[in-house]
Design an enzyme around this catalytic site. Structure first.
Site, PDB file in Angstrom:
ATOM      1  N   ARG A   1       0.782  -1.281   0.148  1.00 58.27           N
ATOM      2  CA  ARG A   1       0.078  -0.113   0.123  1.00 58.27           C
ATOM      3  C   ARG A   1       0.956   1.319  -0.073  1.00 58.27           C
ATOM      4  O   ARG A   1       0.672   2.099  -0.692  1.00 58.27           O
ATOM      5  CB  ARG A   1      -0.912   0.196   1.268  1.00 58.27           C
ATOM      6  CG  ARG A   1      -2.144   1.053   1.237  1.00 58.27           C
ATOM      7  CD  ARG A   1      -2.773   0.606   2.370  1.00 58.27           C
ATOM      8  NE  ARG A   1      -2.978  -0.726   2.570  1.00 58.27           N
ATOM      9  CZ  ARG A   1      -4.050  -1.459   2.713  1.00 58.27           C
ATOM     10  NH1 ARG A   1      -5.359  -0.986   2.433  1.00 58.27           N
ATOM     11  NH2 ARG A   1      -4.170  -2.669   2.650  1.00 58.27           N
ATOM     12  N   THR A   2       1.687   1.329   0.920  1.00 50.12           N
ATOM     13  CA  THR A   2       2.569   2.492   1.027  1.00 50.12           C
ATOM     14  C   THR A   2       3.454   2.853  -0.043  1.00 50.12           C
ATOM     15  O   THR A   2       3.390   3.989  -0.783  1.00 50.12           O
ATOM     16  CB  THR A   2       3.282   2.664   2.416  1.00 50.12           C
ATOM     17  OG1 THR A   2       2.392   2.317   3.323  1.00 50.12           O
ATOM     18  CG2 THR A   2       4.081   3.751   2.517  1.00 50.12           C
TER      19      THR A   2
ATOM     20  N   LYS B   1      21.256  -4.189   7.176  1.00 51.92           N
ATOM     21  CA  LYS B   1      22.337  -3.988   8.202  1.00 51.92           C
ATOM     22  C   LYS B   1      22.652  -2.451   7.954  1.00 51.92           C
ATOM     23  O   LYS B   1      22.541  -1.960   7.117  1.00 51.92           O
ATOM     24  CB  LYS B   1      23.533  -4.955   7.707  1.00 51.92           C
ATOM     25  CG  LYS B   1      23.282  -6.264   7.814  1.00 51.92           C
ATOM     26  CD  LYS B   1      23.645  -6.837   9.213  1.00 51.92           C
ATOM     27  CE  LYS B   1      23.523  -8.333   9.346  1.00 51.92           C
ATOM     28  NZ  LYS B   1      23.539  -8.753  10.825  1.00 51.92           N
TER      29      LYS B   1
ATOM     30  N   ARG C   1      11.479   2.946   3.502  1.00 50.78           N
ATOM     31  CA  ARG C   1      11.125   2.338   4.772  1.00 50.78           C
ATOM     32  C   ARG C   1      12.221   1.106   5.237  1.00 50.78           C
ATOM     33  O   ARG C   1      12.740   0.835   4.184  1.00 50.78           O
ATOM     34  CB  ARG C   1       9.739   1.484   4.025  1.00 50.78           C
ATOM     35  CG  ARG C   1       9.473   0.296   5.177  1.00 50.78           C
ATOM     36  CD  ARG C   1       8.258  -0.182   5.053  1.00 50.78           C
ATOM     37  NE  ARG C   1       7.030   0.667   5.272  1.00 50.78           N
ATOM     38  CZ  ARG C   1       5.624   0.490   5.389  1.00 50.78           C
ATOM     39  NH1 ARG C   1       5.127  -0.913   4.909  1.00 50.78           N
ATOM     40  NH2 ARG C   1       4.774   1.197   5.535  1.00 50.78           N
TER      41      ARG C   1
ATOM     42  N   HIS D   1       5.836   6.713  10.908  1.00 50.29           N
ATOM     43  CA  HIS D   1       5.254   6.642   9.855  1.00 50.29           C
ATOM     44  C   HIS D   1       4.449   7.651   9.477  1.00 50.29           C
ATOM     45  O   HIS D   1       3.193   7.812   9.510  1.00 50.29           O
ATOM     46  CB  HIS D   1       4.458   5.695   9.698  1.00 50.29           C
ATOM     47  CG  HIS D   1       3.933   4.885   8.133  1.00 50.29           C
ATOM     48  ND1 HIS D   1       4.484   5.507   7.114  1.00 50.29           N
ATOM     49  CD2 HIS D   1       3.300   3.819   7.890  1.00 50.29           C
ATOM     50  CE1 HIS D   1       3.838   4.985   6.311  1.00 50.29           C
ATOM     51  NE2 HIS D   1       3.045   4.070   6.535  1.00 50.29           N
TER      52      HIS D   1
END
Lengths: 324, 427
Positions: free
Chosen positions: A63-64, A91, A113, A141
């Site tokens: 979705r995002t 990492k 993200r 978010h």
């Protein structure tokens, strides 16, 4: 710099914490004229023509990621998607190197993200490009928080004075944190409700009320923002079973009918129907869940536009190529 | 060449002999030869004018990580011993959580030999409690002591099995060494990256509650009481932990304990902005905990100041917070930080500082030194308590730069570090 023409956002959008009511309102107001673009037959305006945006997703997202991509494409930006979901790339040193490589390619913006709290700040501190946080660990978010604010404002005409309760797994939720900061800044009363095992410590010090019984929360609230209960929480022992979760904290029509007022129900998705929210609520008259999705594109357009140096009051003109 | 060194006219502070006054200290043959006023320099003695400086028994840090063998990109025994000397320390105790861990006499001998070869601060090896530091069977404690180990610990990790801790405390009595523990109940803290509280909630980082440390402090006190063994509690950071130790001492438990400079002056707010140089274990706690640690240091509940010097390469710390390793370097900032922020703010006086950084560590780990008594080893620290300087990590002798004190303006820095009568640092 003249404050009247200063960018309402700084270089980056890392979170809603420490953002003022004026800044938040400027973003929401800027989103208004952008809503209409998605309703056109030809959904494209030249606002970000020539800008290069990298969508860097270290965690799976549908979705995002798609919402950002639509926002970018409808503003005519050139976009590149990097999906690095999986274990080996999450990492820190990879993030440093990724940042340096992106910087070397002279990009304009990164939408990221990442599974680690603080990853967006980390990147923002190290590259000159604009960084938009599309979710960092359990930290924030911000665009989800903004689209929730916009959706509430659309349906209630205001944020100030509303009682908003966030329901579910607050502990692990970046959506909860961004909502709390944004709602408080705009003058809402905020509460959280969920299993005590899924509420972070010192929640009250954030300035929010805490409910452990969903019926109390529903009786109190004007708006419920129902969070997804990840299956891993059951495996992690935070709740014994999904069925029990639904029985004790699930938002059901029966519970909503007991409320004295007409509640607005939000959910950031994806939903677990029959767990945190029943289908008759999700598909019923209280739900504004699909409005949230639509608003997500407009809010993200507004954020990208403002970070690129756009002025809120010129958004309407910019849409028509006046400031392409 | 003569081995005589006369430290002339300094303010000599030696709590072990209740000394505090302008005196001369003569070192000869690797020992303290004379302490007094107006000592005449023998013709062959090197004379160092210490007017305006403070002369103390050599500082001892019972808790450092020198990373060798196995992680020489972070530190070696040689660079760590040099960093110690530059920080005014004449001796350090090297923790055994290396790769492989120091859990047998050969490994202990290696650390001791490399320490001697470094020729800076003395390096005392500490052996593991358990084989492979795995928390299972007791390591070769007796043979490690024969090879030079001065204590045992599984530091870096707690001893989760209370039965093993009981055995260790019992067994170590035969050798007169302390059992040092990193008190932490991993069941409560393993997922955590900082103190659990409002700051961890805001940053969205999993926390380690005070209770994770408190539970093991109380357990260790009970087991020391049960066995009559000597428990040494490392880097105490919680208010309840300090109080539990205070009560334990009052009822006669054989316990000594550490405070680290960072837990004496920094609280959890230092993590804001996801600053990995403020990430260590135990984590920086709340301001209330810092106050309790300071009070514990002042009243002697916490016997020693120990740095928990934990070097990490910048690549490892240059990471998202949850990905970064725990630990900060401390050897080259400890004296300045303690003088400025602990003595300077009136928590303890200068003499108590020397007690906590020299005399008490020597007693707790049965080490030579910690005193300027005639006949003892000629381990002496000379520092300028007034000198102002700015912490510049690039100037460190340590291989690593991971300090939360970069850029701090400090008052007080080492001028001369003497080990066995030999000058190993002059600043």
């Amino acid at each position: 710099m003249n404050p009247a023409t200063a960018a309402p956002l700084g270089k980056d959008l890392v979170g809603l914490e420490n953002m003022s009511a004026e800044q938040l309102t400027a973003i929401l107001d800027t989103a208004e004229p952008f809503k209409e673009i998605s309703e056109r037959r030809i959904k494209k305006v030249p606002v970000l023509r020539g800008k290069t945006i990298v969508n860097l997703f270290f965690e799976a997202s549908t979705r995002t990621r798609i919402s950002f991509e639509f926002a970018e494409k409808r503003l005519s930006a050139d976009t590149v998607n990097i999906s690095a979901s999986g274990s080996s790339v999450v990492k820190g040193e990879t993030l440093v190197d990724t940042a340096r490589n992106l910087e070397a390619m002279r990009i304009d913006m990164v939408v990221m993200r990442h599974g680690a709290s603080g990853a967006a700040q980390f990147l923002a501190d190290r590259i000159p490009s604009n960084v938009v946080n599309a979710g960092d660990g359990r930290h924030e978010h911000p665009t989800q928080g903004l689209l929730d604010l916009l959706t509430i404002r659309d349906h209630r005409g205001k944020i100030e004075g509303l009682k908003v309760c966030i329901v579910g797994d607050i502990l692990h939720s970046r959506v909860a944190r961004s909502n709390i900061y944004g709602l408080l800044a705009l003058g809402a009363e905020v509460a959280v409700c969920g299993p005590p095992t899924l509420l972070p410590v010192a929640t009250d010090e954030l300035g929010v009320q805490v409910f452990t019984h969903i019926d109390d929360a529903i009786r109190w609230a004007d708006v419920l923002n129902v969070l997804r209960l990840q299956l891993e929480r059951m495996e992690g022992g935070y709740v014994p079973s999904l069925r029990e979760y639904n029985r004790v904290w699930g938002v059901t029509n029966a519970r909503l009918e007991a409320a004295e007022r007409d509640l607005l129900v939000l959910h950031p998705g994806p939903m677990n129907r029959g767990v945190e929210i029943d289908s008759d609520v999700a598909d019923g008259p209280h739900s504004v869940i699909l409005n949230q999705v639509t608003n997500g594109v407009a809010v993200r357009m507004a954020v990208l536009y403002l970070l690129a140096g756009g002025q809120p009051e010129r958004a309407e003109a910019a849409k028509e190529g006046g400031e392409g | 060449m003569s081995d005589k060194l006369l430290l002339k006219g300094g303010r000599v502070v030696d709590p072990s002999q209740s000394l505090d006054g302008t005196l001369d200290v003569l070192l000869a043959g690797g020992h303290i030869a004379e302490v007094g006023a107006g000592i005449d320099a023998a013709e062959d003695a090197r004379v160092v004018d210490c007017a305006g400086l403070v002369v103390t028994p050599g500082l001892i840090d019972v808790h450092v990580h020198l990373r060798e063998p196995g992680e020489e990109h972070k530190e070696t025994i040689a660079t760590g011993a040099a960093a110690a000397a530059a920080g005014g320390f004449t001796a350090v105790c090297a923790m055994p959580n290396t790769d492989p861990p120091i859990d047998d006499p050969a490994a202990v001998g290696y650390v001791a030999a490399e320490g001697r070869r470094a020729g800076a601060a003395r390096v005392y090896p500490v052996g593991c409690i358990s084989v492979g530091r795995a928390g299972g069977r007791l390591a070769l404690v007796g043979e490690m002591v024969e090879a030079g180990a001065v204590a045992i610990t599984d530091d870096g990790s707690p001893v989760m099995d209370s039965g093993l801790m009981r055995l260790a405390l019992d067994y170590a009595k035969a050798f007169g060494i302390p059992v040092a523990d990193h008190p932490e109940d991993l069941g409560l803290s393993a997922a955590g990256h900082m103190n659990e509280g409002i700051v961890s909630t805001r940053l969205g980082l999993p926390g380690k509650p005070n209770a994770s440390e408190d539970i093991h402090i109380v357990r260790d006190l009970l087991l020391a009481e049960l066995t009559g063994g000597h428990i040494h509690l490392q880097h105490v950071s919680t208010r309840f932990g300090v109080e539990a130790i205070r009560q334990g001492k009052a009822r006669g438990v054989r316990v000594t304990a550490e405070a680290s400079p960072h837990h004496l002056v920094l609280n959890e707010e230092a993590v804001n902005g996801y600053r990995t140089e403020a990430k260590m274990n135990p984590p920086l706690r709340t301001a209330r905990d810092v106050e309790a640690v300071r009070a514990g240091l002042a009243d002697g509940t916490l016997d020693t100041i120990a740095t928990d010097h934990a070097p990490h390469h910048y690549d490892e710390k240059e990471a998202a917070f949850a990905e970064a390793p725990n630990g900060v370097v401390g050897l080259e900032t400890a004296l300045g930080v303690v003088l400025t922020k602990v003595v300077g703010e009136g928590v303890i006086d200068l003499s108590t500082m020397v007690e906590r950084m020299s005399c008490a560590p020597a007693r707790a780990f049965n080490l030579p030194g910690g005193s300027l008594a005639v006949g003892g080893p000629a381990d002496v620290t000379v520092f300028d308590a007034e000198a102002r300087w700015t912490v510049d990590p690039k100037a460190f002798r340590s291989k690593s730069r991971n300090t939360p004190f970069a850029g701090w303006e400090l008052q007080g820095r080492p001028r001369l570090t003497v080990v066995g009568g030999r000058i190993v640092f002059e600043g």
